[in-house]
Scaffold this active site. Structure first.
Site, PDB file in Angstrom:
ATOM      1  N   GLU A 197     -10.710   6.415   4.580  1.00  0.00           N
ATOM      2  CA  GLU A 197      -9.588   5.833   5.632  1.00  0.00           C
ATOM      3  C   GLU A 197      -9.753   6.553   7.014  1.00  0.00           C
ATOM      4  O   GLU A 197     -10.855   6.466   7.646  1.00  0.00           O
ATOM      5  CB  GLU A 197      -8.417   5.991   4.984  1.00  0.00           C
ATOM      6  CG  GLU A 197      -8.028   5.494   3.579  1.00  0.00           C
ATOM      7  CD  GLU A 197      -6.765   5.376   2.911  1.00  0.00           C
ATOM      8  OE1 GLU A 197      -5.892   5.216   3.708  1.00  0.00           O
ATOM      9  OE2 GLU A 197      -6.711   5.525   1.794  1.00  0.00           O
ATOM     10  N   ASP A 200       0.744  -1.130   0.037  1.00  0.00           N
ATOM     11  CA  ASP A 200      -0.071  -0.092   0.046  1.00  0.00           C
ATOM     12  C   ASP A 200       0.835   1.151  -0.032  1.00  0.00           C
ATOM     13  O   ASP A 200       2.045   1.211   0.108  1.00  0.00           O
ATOM     14  CB  ASP A 200      -0.935  -0.025   1.149  1.00  0.00           C
ATOM     15  CG  ASP A 200      -2.421   0.794   0.862  1.00  0.00           C
ATOM     16  OD1 ASP A 200      -2.265   1.536   0.093  1.00  0.00           O
ATOM     17  OD2 ASP A 200      -3.288   0.331   1.403  1.00  0.00           O
TER      18      ASP A 200
END
Length: 689
Positions: free
Chosen positions: A512, A306
């Site tokens: 997020e 990521d």
């Protein structure tokens, strides 16, 4: 002349396969992919191999860097675009410029450009924005999701991009998690079904394909990326990037099945999660990445980190980057989303290999996987994009598909107070109606996070679409007066004689960690809007949110309650169902709690006591269906009346669900006679002897 030109072009292309008089296998599309990979690997230096393992952000990429470092991949982070309101042509030109840099390198290895396309091509102006995954989970329609994958692939390819960081196949077990809307459901079986989106994005894998081998079926398809491996939706307290505490059996039965399904469907890449499993960072977990994903599940594509995932192996991040590089590469990560500190990563990995800390066969494994995906998807034969698909961006066909998805995603939680007549479907013809709420005329709120900007936006000026208010304006009868007040006070509502009100409230956009919430309350002044409106006039409240939120205190005042999730640009789909053009069919993809004190609470838990359980959803018929049923009923009643004149007495019997009608005709004796009636309905007659 035309044939001569063709021969010349063919000759030039063939010379591209020849270096002097030497035949180059990796440039020959007739060769098997494995042969091409092996041949190219034999020609690559360590520097070129490490370069292929690098993914950098577009903001630090140049043609020279692409060439000099043999960079394997470039990406657009959330909201990163070549220009404000960039056109498809602008995107193609940018991607091709970077690609030309790669092709000018010693071996001419094309780079692969990646982008987040998590609910349509969401970074791009004028793209179709589909409902977020939580809404698609409510549809329970894998075939629809597959079509959305195919439409997304076309729009992404229209901008010259061949790789998407989607789908997210997390199983969100706690709605306090800020990424819960990226999850299809709390039920892993629903998530498994929705992995059909991989087939839409990449294409149906050919029969006889090897399990675990990536597949991309042409220039109108893209390489997909299942994420985030593994357990990201199970963190303690729903805290983003936190620790998932669960034994191996629980991990394999709850969080792993969708990865197995995605691999079977040919997914090309898999992204590792920021989170930890029982205290060990997933980016450093050799047991799960290499041991289980690669060796047990036989995944042959490449594993990607990521964004700055290596940095976050240590706490604080980037504390010991050399260690982080070592841990991640040894764990089995093949491509690293650096995305900025290119030279630091390259220097550290080069040092670790030259020092024999990381073996060369680990580097070779990573690069072979990356090249396998590139060869499989035809990137060597077609490295440069053109403008042939630009018309696909935001096409009407895709918007119609998104509108259908919105309709099917809506979940009806309440329709009528007590034993009163249901409010829905609404009448299109009335004297005056009220439209209110923070989310009634805000396309940014309607789309949520990961739309144009990473955290999403507020307002109607950042992309093209239809708000709920706009859809109402185009739906109701022209004679109906529509009054819009975002935050009406009680006196205003009382002073007007409204037939009914539509109130749209919910959450602001987030993505997020910014979306982590311990309270899960709706955005202010949502509660006061509900109280001011629903206390005076019949109202339907539409909740625009990425997850269940606190609504229990307001439910009793509301006549009709609809969970619309984050529907995207096509708000007309919401109004299609409110006004009865289509019926409600959605089912809750996750449990709707009473209070946050119950959380985490998922179906099967011993303390499971929700007002709206997983799978709940009231069903309604469309007005057309209702009219059709009543028309049929009228025909049958007419027949009953006519026949009763002959047989003395008639009775119409039909069950509660109105799906089947039966006639009983009888006199003071006689025999039963049965014959087919209209539309296949059977008629029973008790005839005279």
């Amino acid at each position: 002349m035309g044939m001569s030109l063709v021969k010349l072009v063919v000759g030039v292309l063939w010379m591209g396969i020849m270096v002097g008089a030497e035949y180059v296998q990796y440039k020959d599309p007739k060769q098997h992919v494995a042969v091409r990979v092996k041949d190219l690997m034999s020609k690559m230096t360590l520097e070129e191999k490490i370069g292929q393992m690098v993914q950098i952000d577009r903001t630090v990429a140049t043609e020279q860097i692409m060439r000099d470092y043999s960079i394997g991949s470039v990406l657009s982070g959330g909201g990163s675009a070549p220009l404000p309101e960039a056109s498809a042509e602008d995107w193609v030109n940018m991607v091709n410029a970077f690609q030309n840099g790669s092709l000018s390198g010693r071996l001419g290895i094309p780079m692969i450009y990646g982008i987040d396309a998590v609910h349509g091509h969401n970074n791009v102006y004028n793209a179709t924005i589909f409902p977020h995954n939580v809404g698609l989970g409510a549809t329970r329609d894998p075939e629809l999701v597959k079509k959305i994958g195919a439409a997304t692939a076309l729009e992404v390819r229209a901008t010259g991009i061949p790789y998407v960081f989607a789908p997210c196949i997390a199983v969100c077990r706690d709605p306090r998690w800020g990424r819960c809307y990226e999850s299809y459901s709390e039920d892993h079986k629903v998530v498994e079904e929705m992995t059909d989106i991989v087939l839409g994005l990449q294409g149906d894998i050919p029969s006889g394909s090897w399990n675990g081998v990536p597949y991309v079926g042409g220039m109108d398809k893209v390489a997909a990326c299942a994420k985030h491996f593994v357990g990201d939706g199970g963190t303690t307290g729903g805290i983003n990037e936190n620790n998932t505490v669960i034994d191996m059996h629980g991990l394999l039965s709850m969080h792993m099945p969708a990865y197995s399904d995605s691999i079977i469907k040919g997914v090309s890449t898999i992204m590792v999660s920021y989170s930890s499993w029982n205290g060990e960072k997933m980016h450093a977990n050799h047991e799960l990445i290499t041991g289980f994903l690669k060796n047990t599940l036989k995944f042959k594509g490449f594993v990607i980190s990521d964004w700055q995932g290596l940095d976050r192996i240590t706490s604080p991040p980037h504390l010991n980057y050399t260690y982080s590089v070592q841990a991640a590469i040894q764990a089995g990560i093949d491509m690293v989303m650096v995305p900025f500190n290119l030279t630091e990563f390259v220097d550290d990995l080069t040092y670790l290999v030259n020092s024999k800390v990381i073996p060369m066969d680990r580097i070779d494994d990573a690069v072979e996987r990356i090249l396998l995906v590139k060869f499989t998807m035809g990137l060597f034969e077609n490295p440069l994009a053109d403008f042939s698909l630009v018309h696909e961006l935001g096409s009407q066909a895709h918007r119609d598909l998104a509108r259908e998805a919105v309709r099917k995603s809506l979940v009806l939680l309440k329709n009528g107070k007590g034993g009163s007549t249901p409010l829905l479907p609404l009448s299109k013809k009335g004297s005056k109606i009220l439209v209110a709420g923070t989310h009634a005329d805000n396309l940014g709120y309607q789309c949520g996070g990961w739309t144009i900007d990473w955290q999403g936006l507020s307002g109607n000026n950042y992309t093209r679409g239809t708000t709920i208010l706009g859809a109402i304006n185009s739906t109701v009868d022209p004679s109906t007066e529509i009054v819009y007040r975002e935050t009406p006070d009680g006196d205003f509502v009382k002073s007007n004689n409204f037939d009914y009100a539509i109130v749209a409230v919910g959450e602001p956009p987030y993505a997020e960690t910014a979306g982590d919430s311990t309270t899960l309350t709706m955005m202010e002044p949502g509660p006061s809007i509900i109280n001011n409106v629903c206390g005076t006039v019949k109202c339907v409240v539409v909740i625009i949110s990425g997850r269940p939120i606190v609504i229990e205190p307001y439910v009793s005042a509301i006549d009709a309650l609809v969970a619309a999730w984050l529907p995207g640009t096509e708000g007309q789909g919401v109004i299609d169902v409110l006004y009865g053009n289509y019926g409600f069919s959605g089912k809750l993809p996750r449990t709707w709690f009473k209070t946050v004190d119950q959380l985490p609470m998922n179906v099967g838990d011993s303390h499971y006591d929700p007002p709206f359980p997983l799978g709940f959803g009231l069903k309604t018929d469309s007005i057309a269906s209702i009219v059709s049923k009543y028309s049929l009923l009228l025909i049958l009643i007419t027949m009953m009346v006519n026949l009763s004149r002959s047989f003395g007495k008639a009775m119409l019997i039909y069950p509660y669900d109105n799906r089947k009608f039966e006639f009983l005709f009888h006199s003071r004796g006689g025999r039963i006679h049965k014959e087919a009636g209209l539309l296949g309905i059977e008629q029973y007659f008790l005839l005279s002897k």
